[in-house]
Design a protein around this motif. Structure first.
Motif, short mmCIF file in Angstrom:
data_model
loop_
_atom_site.label_atom_id
_atom_site.label_comp_id
_atom_site.label_asym_id
_atom_site.label_seq_id
_atom_site.Cartn_x
_atom_site.Cartn_y
_atom_site.Cartn_z
N CYS A 5 0.85 -1.19 0.00
CA CYS A 5 0.00 0.00 0.00
C CYS A 5 0.89 1.24 0.00
O CYS A 5 1.89 1.29 0.71
N GLY A 7 0.06 4.00 1.21
CA GLY A 7 -0.22 4.78 2.40
C GLY A 7 0.52 4.27 3.62
O GLY A 7 1.24 5.00 4.29
N CYS A 8 0.37 2.99 3.92
CA CYS A 8 0.95 2.44 5.15
C CYS A 8 2.11 1.49 4.87
O CYS A 8 2.81 1.10 5.80
N CYS A 35 -4.66 0.22 0.51
CA CYS A 35 -5.50 -0.76 1.17
C CYS A 35 -6.83 -0.06 1.51
O CYS A 35 -6.91 1.16 1.43
N CYS A 38 -6.49 2.95 4.07
CA CYS A 38 -5.83 4.14 3.56
C CYS A 38 -6.65 4.80 2.46
O CYS A 38 -6.64 6.01 2.31
ZN LIG Z 1 -2.59 1.18 3.69
#
Ligand SMILES: [Zn+2]
Length: 66
Positions: A5, A7-8, A35, A38
């Motif tokens: 992902c 984001g994370c 994901c 996120c």
């Molecule tokens: Zn994520």
């Protein structure tokens, strides 16, 4: 095999991933893979940025979710 992902950084299954593209004037300016968690956060932030109270930029931006 699953990609992380954006984001994370955790790996996310293709079945759950959300590929988001931000287009301005028909040109892709941003493309990210999220994901579900996120993705929800990203959409919330985007909508806040695009709210009328802060909309001083062009309104021609589009979100495309594949
Ligand atoms: Zn994520």
């Amino acid at each position: 095999m699953s990609d992380p992902c954006d984001g994370c950084g955790q790996s996310v299954e293709d079945a759950l991933a959300r590929d988001v593209r931000l287009q301005v004037d028909r040109s892709t300016v941003d493309s990210q893979r999220f994901c579900p968690t996120c993705f929800a956060e990203w959409i919330t932030k985007y909508q806040e940025q695009m709210s009328p109270s802060s909309n001083h930029e062009s309104s021609d931006a589009d979100i495309i979710v594949d």
